[in-house]
Design a protein around this motif. Structure first.
Motif, mmCIF file in Angstrom:
data_model
loop_
_atom_site.group_PDB
_atom_site.id
_atom_site.type_symbol
_atom_site.label_atom_id
_atom_site.label_comp_id
_atom_site.label_asym_id
_atom_site.label_seq_id
_atom_site.Cartn_x
_atom_site.Cartn_y
_atom_site.Cartn_z
ATOM 1 N N ALA A 86 15.748 -12.778 -83.482
ATOM 2 C CA ALA A 86 14.524 -13.491 -83.819
ATOM 3 C C ALA A 86 13.578 -13.547 -82.629
ATOM 4 C CB ALA A 86 14.861 -14.903 -84.285
ATOM 5 N N ALA A 87 14.135 -13.530 -81.408
ATOM 6 C CA ALA A 87 13.326 -13.555 -80.191
ATOM 7 C C ALA A 87 14.102 -12.844 -79.096
ATOM 8 C CB ALA A 87 13.006 -14.986 -79.767
ATOM 9 N N ALA A 88 13.372 -12.238 -78.150
ATOM 10 C CA ALA A 88 14.015 -11.474 -77.081
ATOM 11 C C ALA A 88 13.187 -11.585 -75.810
ATOM 12 C CB ALA A 88 14.162 -10.006 -77.484
ATOM 13 N N PHE A 89 13.880 -11.597 -74.672
ATOM 14 C CA PHE A 89 13.229 -11.718 -73.373
ATOM 15 C C PHE A 89 13.901 -10.785 -72.363
ATOM 16 C CE2 PHE A 89 12.496 -15.596 -75.621
ATOM 17 C CZ PHE A 89 11.215 -15.994 -75.269
ATOM 18 N N ARG A 90 13.090 -10.168 -71.520
ATOM 19 C CA ARG A 90 13.612 -9.443 -70.367
ATOM 20 C C ARG A 90 13.956 -10.468 -69.290
ATOM 21 N NH1 ARG A 90 14.902 -4.250 -71.720
ATOM 22 N NH2 ARG A 90 13.224 -3.330 -72.975
ATOM 23 N N ILE A 91 15.148 -10.335 -68.715
ATOM 24 C CA ILE A 91 15.558 -11.210 -67.620
ATOM 25 C C ILE A 91 15.998 -10.344 -66.442
ATOM 26 C CG2 ILE A 91 16.213 -13.133 -69.116
ATOM 27 C CD1 ILE A 91 19.116 -12.251 -68.893
ATOM 28 N N PRO A 92 15.832 -10.835 -65.213
ATOM 29 C CA PRO A 92 16.125 -10.004 -64.035
ATOM 30 C C PRO A 92 17.602 -9.962 -63.668
ATOM 31 C CG PRO A 92 15.149 -12.082 -63.358
ATOM 32 C CD PRO A 92 15.163 -12.095 -64.860
ATOM 33 N N ASP A 93 18.452 -9.669 -64.647
ATOM 34 C CA ASP A 93 19.887 -9.516 -64.437
ATOM 35 C C ASP A 93 20.255 -8.055 -64.682
ATOM 36 O OD1 ASP A 93 19.273 -12.245 -65.009
ATOM 37 O OD2 ASP A 93 21.366 -12.654 -65.469
ATOM 38 N N TYR A 94 21.275 -7.565 -63.995
ATOM 39 C CA TYR A 94 21.734 -6.207 -64.258
ATOM 40 C C TYR A 94 23.198 -6.058 -63.863
ATOM 41 C CZ TYR A 94 20.405 -5.532 -59.299
ATOM 42 O OH TYR A 94 20.253 -5.651 -57.941
ATOM 43 N N GLY A 95 23.825 -5.019 -64.420
ATOM 44 C CA GLY A 95 25.220 -4.755 -64.117
ATOM 45 C C GLY A 95 25.370 -4.146 -62.738
ATOM 46 N N VAL A 96 26.484 -4.482 -62.096
ATOM 47 C CA VAL A 96 26.755 -4.008 -60.737
ATOM 48 C C VAL A 96 28.193 -3.498 -60.665
ATOM 49 C CG1 VAL A 96 26.947 -4.676 -58.307
ATOM 50 C CG2 VAL A 96 25.105 -5.615 -59.705
ATOM 51 N N ASN A 97 28.355 -2.351 -60.038
ATOM 52 C CA ASN A 97 29.679 -1.835 -59.735
ATOM 53 C C ASN A 97 30.198 -2.608 -58.530
ATOM 54 O OD1 ASN A 97 31.821 -0.370 -58.585
ATOM 55 N ND2 ASN A 97 31.033 1.580 -59.373
ATOM 56 N N LEU A 98 31.033 -3.616 -58.774
ATOM 57 C CA LEU A 98 31.437 -4.515 -57.697
ATOM 58 C C LEU A 98 32.287 -3.851 -56.616
ATOM 59 C CD1 LEU A 98 32.001 -7.938 -59.456
ATOM 60 C CD2 LEU A 98 30.085 -7.187 -58.069
ATOM 61 N N PRO A 99 33.179 -2.903 -56.928
ATOM 62 C CA PRO A 99 33.850 -2.212 -55.829
ATOM 63 C C PRO A 99 32.882 -1.490 -54.903
ATOM 64 C CG PRO A 99 35.087 -1.912 -57.857
ATOM 65 C CD PRO A 99 33.793 -2.577 -58.231
ATOM 66 N N ALA A 100 31.826 -0.885 -55.473
ATOM 67 C CA ALA A 100 30.823 -0.231 -54.624
ATOM 68 C C ALA A 100 30.050 -1.260 -53.806
ATOM 69 C CB ALA A 100 29.865 0.594 -55.490
ATOM 70 N N LEU A 101 29.723 -2.402 -54.424
ATOM 71 C CA LEU A 101 29.053 -3.479 -53.697
ATOM 72 C C LEU A 101 29.936 -3.983 -52.549
ATOM 73 C CD1 LEU A 101 26.579 -5.551 -53.758
ATOM 74 C CD2 LEU A 101 28.165 -7.055 -54.925
ATOM 75 N N HIS A 102 31.221 -4.149 -52.826
ATOM 76 C CA HIS A 102 32.156 -4.622 -51.809
ATOM 77 C C HIS A 102 32.218 -3.645 -50.637
ATOM 78 C CE1 HIS A 102 36.391 -5.492 -50.336
ATOM 79 N NE2 HIS A 102 35.785 -6.654 -50.232
ATOM 80 N N ALA A 103 32.231 -2.351 -50.943
ATOM 81 C CA ALA A 103 32.244 -1.349 -49.874
ATOM 82 C C ALA A 103 30.988 -1.461 -49.009
ATOM 83 C CB ALA A 103 32.364 0.051 -50.473
ATOM 84 N N GLY A 104 29.837 -1.694 -49.643
ATOM 85 C CA GLY A 104 28.610 -1.882 -48.882
ATOM 86 C C GLY A 104 28.643 -3.130 -48.030
ATOM 87 N N LEU A 105 29.278 -4.197 -48.535
ATOM 88 C CA LEU A 105 29.384 -5.434 -47.774
ATOM 89 C C LEU A 105 30.318 -5.261 -46.576
ATOM 90 C CD1 LEU A 105 28.551 -8.382 -47.530
ATOM 91 C CD2 LEU A 105 30.348 -8.967 -49.174
ATOM 92 N N ILE A 106 31.370 -4.484 -46.745
ATOM 93 C CA ILE A 106 32.255 -4.176 -45.623
ATOM 94 C C ILE A 106 31.476 -3.456 -44.521
ATOM 95 C CG2 ILE A 106 34.218 -2.747 -44.905
ATOM 96 C CD1 ILE A 106 35.505 -3.382 -47.604
ATOM 97 N N GLU A 107 30.618 -2.522 -44.921
ATOM 98 C CA GLU A 107 29.813 -1.808 -43.928
ATOM 99 C C GLU A 107 28.809 -2.742 -43.265
ATOM 100 O OE1 GLU A 107 28.104 1.186 -41.561
ATOM 101 O OE2 GLU A 107 30.068 0.923 -42.511
ATOM 102 N N LEU A 108 28.203 -3.651 -44.036
ATOM 103 C CA LEU A 108 27.290 -4.625 -43.454
ATOM 104 C C LEU A 108 28.017 -5.490 -42.438
ATOM 105 C CD1 LEU A 108 24.580 -6.149 -43.325
ATOM 106 C CD2 LEU A 108 25.368 -7.524 -45.267
ATOM 107 N N ALA A 109 29.237 -5.907 -42.769
ATOM 108 C CA ALA A 109 30.019 -6.712 -41.825
ATOM 109 C C ALA A 109 30.259 -5.934 -40.530
ATOM 110 C CB ALA A 109 31.341 -7.116 -42.464
ATOM 111 N N ARG A 110 30.571 -4.650 -40.659
ATOM 112 C CA ARG A 110 30.817 -3.835 -39.466
ATOM 113 C C ARG A 110 29.579 -3.768 -38.582
ATOM 114 N NH1 ARG A 110 29.804 0.849 -37.315
ATOM 115 N NH2 ARG A 110 28.442 1.460 -39.055
#
Length: 339
Positions: free
Chosen positions: A126-150
């Protein structure tokens, strides 16, 4: 004060543990991070970078924290994005729309109404809205966070199945070698936190509960999609299909057979009828604070000054983000408590 190898020893190398380690290092603290090598609940599958839109009317503190801190994931999350760059909030009827729009406006969440007839959704909402959410590959995100920590100066995660020990006389906790000696210990072990505390003889007010979701084989949705009235079905892009979930009845889940049937019924209302072998139920565990006044966005307990129901411990802080999106918010609170 005794000599210490580091200022802060973070137990837990998931998204929250690493965010705490990075934040501490940026504040000039000497920090080490321990991990047992097992993926936590957030890292087991694909997740969602929440804007807070879906929680706005019901969990405003969590919603505000998601919206305020989600941009701090922007660089890492965009590199690990899965599916479309925005999500969809759909409504079966117009009755609930104004409640959500008022909450989005109050928090400042950026949403936009779209023509529901233009969407590939059955039945048409009946109604629809675009919201600023999206799917994330969390293992890939975790790998990027490990590199940021380094690059931030955090030494590589030390593989160690850490077990806390609390000395009843000094009230201090320690971790057996090869863990370094530390001035403060931060426990950021997600659903394993109650077990770690209880094993050290530390009373707490945390509880765990089982949660269920499913992987649906076959065609995948492009956008992270939520039906925000009725049964609150969530559908997320996943490898080789969709990830689907429903809130538990009264916050609880029952048997595998019952939860499988609930998901099949919810999908059937949208014209999707997967076979039994195409819908695989997956169980996980969530850790949550007890009590009606607990902040759902982030729990940080400094046991040097414990609240009621917690055992005083002279060098321990417990950290639990409400969602992984709020892990930086949790890290700020931890490092603020460290002084």
């Amino acid at each position: 004060m005794a000599d210490h190898d580091v200022d802060v020893l973070v137990i837990g190398s998931g998204l929250c543990g690493l965010a705490i380690a990075v934040t501490a290092a940026r504040r000039g603290l000497r920090v080490r991070c321990l991990g047992d090598g097992r993926p936590g609940a957030s890292l087991a599958n694909f997740g969602q970078l929440h804007s807070g839109a879906v929680y706005a009317p019901v969990l405003p503190l969590l919603s505000e924290a998601c919206w305020q801190h989600r941009d701090r994931w922007h660089h890492l999350a965009r590199a690990a994005q899965f599916g479309a760059a925005t999500g969809l909030a759909l409504f079966h009827t117009a009755d609930a729309v104004q409640r959500y729009r008022d909450a989005w406006d109050r928090i400042g969440i950026d949403t936009s109404e779209v023509d529901p007839r233009a969407l590939d959704a059955h039945p048409s909402p009946a109604a629809a809205f675009r919201i600023p959410d999206y799917g994330v590959n969390l293992p890939a995100l975790h790998a990027g966070l490990i590199e940021l920590a380094r690059t931030t100066g955090v030494p590589p995660v030390q593989r160690h199945d850490a077990v806390l020990r609390r000395d009843p006389e000094s009230t201090l906790v320690s971790v057996a070698p090869p863990a370094p000696r530390s001035r403060m210990v931060v426990l950021a072990t997600g659903a394993d936190t109650p077990r770690a505390l209880s094993g050290a003889g530390i009373q707490h007010t945390l509880h765990t509960r089982r949660i269920a979701w499913a992987h649906q084989n076959g065609a995948s949705v492009r956008s992270l999609t939520y039906w925000l009235d009725g049964d609150l079905l969530a559908i997320s892009p996943d490898l080789g299909g969709n990830r689907v979930g429903l809130p538990g009845a009264d916050g609880h889940y029952t048997t595998t057979e019952a939860e499988h049937a609930r998901l099949r019924t919810a999908l059937g209302r949208r014209g999707v009828h997967p076979s039994g072998r195409d819908l695989r139920l997956i169980w996980g565990t969530a850790c949550e604070p007890s009590g009606p006044h607990a902040d759902p966005s982030s729990l940080v307990v400094d046991l040097r000054r414990p609240p009621a129901g917690w055992t005083p411990t002279g060098n321990l802080i417990v950290a639990l983000p409400g969602k992984w999106t709020t892990a930086w918010h949790c890290a700020d609170q931890v490092v603020g408590a460290l002084g």
